[in-house]
Design an enzyme around this catalytic site. Sequence first.
Site, mmCIF file in Angstrom:
data_model
loop_
_atom_site.group_PDB
_atom_site.id
_atom_site.type_symbol
_atom_site.label_atom_id
_atom_site.label_comp_id
_atom_site.label_asym_id
_atom_site.label_seq_id
_atom_site.Cartn_x
_atom_site.Cartn_y
_atom_site.Cartn_z
ATOM 1 N N VAL A 36 0.838 -1.198 0.000
ATOM 2 C CA VAL A 36 0.000 0.000 0.000
ATOM 3 C C VAL A 36 0.877 1.255 0.000
ATOM 4 C CG1 VAL A 36 -1.767 1.320 1.241
ATOM 5 C CG2 VAL A 36 -1.911 -1.176 1.157
ATOM 6 N N CYS A 37 1.577 1.463 1.085
ATOM 7 C CA CYS A 37 2.304 2.720 1.294
ATOM 8 C C CYS A 37 3.454 2.915 0.310
ATOM 9 C CB CYS A 37 2.830 2.779 2.729
ATOM 10 S SG CYS A 37 1.555 2.477 3.971
#
Length: 206
Positions: free
Chosen positions: A118-119
Amino acid sequence: MNSIQKAEFLTPNNAVLAMIDHQTGLMSCVGDEHPTVLKNNILGLCNTVKAVGMPSVITASLPEGPNGPVMPEIVDVLKGQVIEREGQINAWHSDAFKNAIKATGRKKIIMAGIVTDVCLLFPALSAVAEGYDVYAVIDASGTWNKTVQEVTIHRLTQAGVKVTTWASVLAEIMHDWRSPYGEVLGQVLTHHTTPYGYVMNSHFSK
């Protein structure tokens, strides 16, 4: 960015480091690497950038919430202000983060993030779509388990992101042991890679 620029190697003058969401709460979610090893890799990457004077950008997602603050060691090494996002999951959707990258004038971004899928993944894909040459430092990032890591690596490479490791970034930036940064980067390797530490100790014990 054209193919010639993408083929250029990293140098202290053509890249910027983006450290994304290495927050104390999120670190507890990591299951694809031992926490001590991951922390060592993160600091190895940060100290590499510090040694050559490369600019860096640090960001955090809701650090006053359950994700927690950025690892203090990162801030201590890079001496940068943490860009606290207002809620954007994809850091590239934060004007403050994106503008900080743009302000460096550099088109190569060395990225690491927690969690990898995600990040790190989302801003890497977004930056590539806007013409940046992104290096995803997998061993200075972490996620839930090895399966998630492997799936994410596939998606990154499919999008044209260069998947790499922190020691490879260091060696690419150094280029030559005789460079002005050869000695200081050698010391970073010694301090943050146990096997190479043995090599250096063996050399200096002669």
